[in-house]
Design a protein around this motif. Structure first.
Motif, PDB file in Angstrom:
ATOM      1  N   TRP A 219       0.792  -1.167   0.122  1.00  0.00           N
ATOM      2  CA  TRP A 219       0.069  -0.007  -0.027  1.00  0.00           C
ATOM      3  C   TRP A 219       0.938   1.314  -0.178  1.00  0.00           C
ATOM      4  CZ3 TRP A 219      -5.345  -0.053   3.178  1.00  0.00           C
ATOM      5  CH2 TRP A 219      -5.959  -0.896   2.757  1.00  0.00           C
ATOM      6  N   SER A 220       1.953   1.370   0.653  1.00  0.00           N
ATOM      7  CA  SER A 220       2.750   2.489   1.003  1.00  0.00           C
ATOM      8  C   SER A 220       3.320   2.889  -0.259  1.00  0.00           C
ATOM      9  CB  SER A 220       3.796   2.408   2.213  1.00  0.00           C
ATOM     10  OG  SER A 220       4.741   1.309   1.575  1.00  0.00           O
ATOM     11  N   GLY A 221       3.865   1.859  -0.940  1.00  0.00           N
ATOM     12  CA  GLY A 221       4.597   2.028  -2.293  1.00  0.00           C
ATOM     13  C   GLY A 221       5.939   2.778  -2.034  1.00  0.00           C
ATOM     14  N   GLN A 222       6.600   2.450  -0.891  1.00  0.00           N
ATOM     15  CA  GLN A 222       7.885   2.930  -0.502  1.00  0.00           C
ATOM     16  C   GLN A 222       8.886   1.947  -0.850  1.00  0.00           C
ATOM     17  OE1 GLN A 222       8.289   6.270   0.204  1.00  0.00           O
ATOM     18  NE2 GLN A 222       6.167   6.405   0.186  1.00  0.00           N
ATOM     19  N   LEU A 223       9.932   2.171  -1.983  1.00  0.00           N
ATOM     20  CA  LEU A 223      10.695   0.989  -2.362  1.00  0.00           C
ATOM     21  C   LEU A 223      11.901   0.971  -1.328  1.00  0.00           C
ATOM     22  CD1 LEU A 223      11.208   2.216  -6.204  1.00  0.00           C
ATOM     23  CD2 LEU A 223       9.766   0.260  -4.965  1.00  0.00           C
ATOM     24  N   ASP A 224      11.984   2.078  -0.453  1.00  0.00           N
ATOM     25  CA  ASP A 224      13.278   2.148   0.525  1.00  0.00           C
ATOM     26  C   ASP A 224      12.447   1.220   1.836  1.00  0.00           C
ATOM     27  OD1 ASP A 224      11.559   4.037   0.859  1.00  0.00           O
ATOM     28  OD2 ASP A 224      12.835   5.461   2.051  1.00  0.00           O
ATOM     29  N   ARG A 225      11.336   1.099   1.939  1.00  0.00           N
ATOM     30  CA  ARG A 225      10.870   0.572   3.037  1.00  0.00           C
ATOM     31  C   ARG A 225       9.713  -0.532   2.812  1.00  0.00           C
ATOM     32  NH1 ARG A 225       8.804   3.245   8.718  1.00  0.00           N
ATOM     33  NH2 ARG A 225       8.069   1.146   9.904  1.00  0.00           N
ATOM     34  N   PRO A 226       9.897  -1.601   2.275  1.00  0.00           N
ATOM     35  CA  PRO A 226       9.278  -2.661   1.761  1.00  0.00           C
ATOM     36  C   PRO A 226       8.401  -3.461   2.675  1.00  0.00           C
ATOM     37  CG  PRO A 226      11.647  -3.717   1.546  1.00  0.00           C
ATOM     38  CD  PRO A 226      11.416  -2.159   2.150  1.00  0.00           C
ATOM     39  N   GLU A 227       8.490  -3.154   3.947  1.00  0.00           N
ATOM     40  CA  GLU A 227       8.028  -4.101   5.053  1.00  0.00           C
ATOM     41  C   GLU A 227       6.637  -3.228   5.562  1.00  0.00           C
ATOM     42  OE1 GLU A 227      10.910  -1.287   7.431  1.00  0.00           O
ATOM     43  OE2 GLU A 227      10.713  -2.466   5.732  1.00  0.00           O
ATOM     44  N   PRO A 228       5.619  -4.104   6.307  1.00  0.00           N
ATOM     45  CA  PRO A 228       4.367  -3.449   6.634  1.00  0.00           C
ATOM     46  C   PRO A 228       4.656  -2.370   7.692  1.00  0.00           C
ATOM     47  CG  PRO A 228       4.285  -5.933   6.736  1.00  0.00           C
ATOM     48  CD  PRO A 228       5.697  -5.430   6.234  1.00  0.00           C
ATOM     49  N   LEU A 229       3.727  -1.240   7.725  1.00  0.00           N
ATOM     50  CA  LEU A 229       3.793  -0.075   8.294  1.00  0.00           C
ATOM     51  C   LEU A 229       2.872  -0.186   9.588  1.00  0.00           C
ATOM     52  CD1 LEU A 229       5.332   2.742   8.675  1.00  0.00           C
ATOM     53  CD2 LEU A 229       3.203   3.474   7.179  1.00  0.00           C
ATOM     54  N   PRO A 230       3.479  -0.216  10.979  1.00  0.00           N
ATOM     55  CA  PRO A 230       2.589  -0.186  12.129  1.00  0.00           C
ATOM     56  C   PRO A 230       2.093   1.332  12.293  1.00  0.00           C
ATOM     57  CG  PRO A 230       4.464  -1.207  12.607  1.00  0.00           C
ATOM     58  CD  PRO A 230       4.692  -0.586  11.173  1.00  0.00           C
ATOM     59  N   TYR A 231       0.846   1.540  12.421  1.00  0.00           N
ATOM     60  CA  TYR A 231       0.243   2.890  12.823  1.00  0.00           C
ATOM     61  C   TYR A 231      -0.801   3.036  13.544  1.00  0.00           C
ATOM     62  CZ  TYR A 231      -3.702   1.636  10.046  1.00  0.00           C
ATOM     63  OH  TYR A 231      -4.707   0.807   9.553  1.00  0.00           O
ATOM     64  N   ALA A 232      -1.227   3.985  14.216  1.00  0.00           N
ATOM     65  CA  ALA A 232      -2.335   4.017  15.170  1.00  0.00           C
ATOM     66  C   ALA A 232      -3.597   4.579  14.159  1.00  0.00           C
ATOM     67  CB  ALA A 232      -2.205   5.287  16.191  1.00  0.00           C
ATOM     68  N   GLN A 233      -4.579   3.442  14.512  1.00  0.00           N
ATOM     69  CA  GLN A 233      -5.911   3.632  13.601  1.00  0.00           C
ATOM     70  C   GLN A 233      -6.826   4.847  14.488  1.00  0.00           C
ATOM     71  OE1 GLN A 233      -7.681  -0.121  13.641  1.00  0.00           O
ATOM     72  NE2 GLN A 233      -6.517  -0.734  11.744  1.00  0.00           N
ATOM     73  N   VAL A 234      -7.724   5.790  13.516  1.00  0.00           N
ATOM     74  CA  VAL A 234      -8.044   6.896  14.167  1.00  0.00           C
ATOM     75  C   VAL A 234      -9.585   6.890  13.581  1.00  0.00           C
ATOM     76  CG1 VAL A 234      -5.907   8.361  14.547  1.00  0.00           C
ATOM     77  CG2 VAL A 234      -7.292   8.590  12.375  1.00  0.00           C
ATOM     78  N   GLU A 235     -10.462   7.434  14.384  1.00  0.00           N
ATOM     79  CA  GLU A 235     -11.738   7.761  13.650  1.00  0.00           C
ATOM     80  C   GLU A 235     -11.700   8.793  12.558  1.00  0.00           C
ATOM     81  OE1 GLU A 235     -16.063   7.272  13.467  1.00  0.00           O
ATOM     82  OE2 GLU A 235     -14.283   5.886  14.447  1.00  0.00           O
TER      83      GLU A 235
END
Length: 286
Positions: A219-235
């Protein structure tokens, strides 16, 4: 370099020539970076993709002429003239990038052509400049737009958000991920933290948040960081004003956007929708 492009080069370019350019894939009159990326992992489907979505090599400059004669110290105007001669009988897959000294033409490109074709902007170079490897002897004017998106998540946490993850509704009112911002300033982080809240408890048969946790690497499309991205889900109730370039493909901004501010005067339903083929790209997450 794709095999279809190397064949085209070998057919018209003498041995020893060194070119500077960029690979692109056209789709419906726009550049499509995602289609170009697919070739990297295509495997046995590579030849089929080359037929269905042929690549083009857009030539910017000439570094060495026939028999390997280095021309880095020649003025750009002379290198350009030699490159034009080399490409006189070139197939359509080898394309010389347009060039002009007419500022009215440049303005027209920035206002109309770059937006329509999904091209990032216009590069300015001095006609007398030499080619300096490893140095940027040129300036890039990007075509940018100011628009809105919905904040669906943040990295860094609620109390100190570092970047925002953005989305837009499709016509079925499903929130689709559209991109990520550059790092926020300290003032932006403090102001935004006061407006964020975790997702509400879901209704029976629905999910609390439409995006997976962590965010998939694809989803992120960042070639320099190909691993999943942890984040905080918000309303998803906060609208953000953003500054983005025109590289918007399959419902996502290819590059990170610049977060400007929140739009308290706007409802999330005032934000532009994702329409057409963009809706089918993400899959149904409920």
């Amino acid at each position: 370099m794709p095999v279809d492009i190397t064949r085209a080069i070998r057919a018209v370019v003498p041995p020893g020539v060194v070119l500077d350019g960029e690979l692109i894939v056209w789709e419906r009159g726009r550049t499509n970076f995602a289609q170009l990326q697919r070739r990297v992992t295509a495997g046995r489907d590579l030849l089929r993709l080359a037929r269905e979505r042929p690549a083009h090599y857009v030539l910017f400059d000439l570094l060495a002429d026939a028999d390997g004669q280095v021309v880095l110290d020649m003025p750009l105007a002379q290198r350009r003239a030699r490159l034009e001669r080399l490409l006189v009988d070139a197939p359509a897959q080898l394309t010389l990038t347009p060039q002009t000294t007419d500022m009215l033409q440049v303005t027209d490109w920035l206002l109309h052509w770059t937006v329509a074709a999904g091209i990032e902007g216009v590069v300015s170079k001095r006609l007398s400049s030499r080619y300096e490897p490893g140095r940027r002897g040129w300036w890039k004017s990007r075509t940018r737009i100011v628009t809105e998106a919905i904040i669906g998540g943040v990295t860094g946490g609620f109390s100190r958000p570092e970047t925002v993850l953005l989305g837009r509704f499709d016509r079925r009112r499903r929130l689709r991920y559209t991109g990520r911002s550059h790092p926020l300033t300290l003032d932006q982080r403090a102001a935004l933290a006061e407006l964020l809240s975790p997702p509400r408890m879901p209704r029976p048969g629905s999910v609390a948040h439409p995006w997976p946790q962590p965010l998939p690497a694809s989803w992120s499309g960042q070639l320099d960081r190909p691993e999943p991205l942890p984040y905080a889900q918000v309303e998803p109730t906060v609208v953000a004003e953003i500054d983005a370039d025109v590289a918007f493909e399959h419902g996502r901004w290819r590059h990170r956007v610049r977060y400007a501010r929140t739009r308290a005067d706007m409802s999330v339903y005032d934000v532009p929708l994702l329409l057409g083929e963009e809706e089918g790209y993400f899959g149904d997450l409920g």
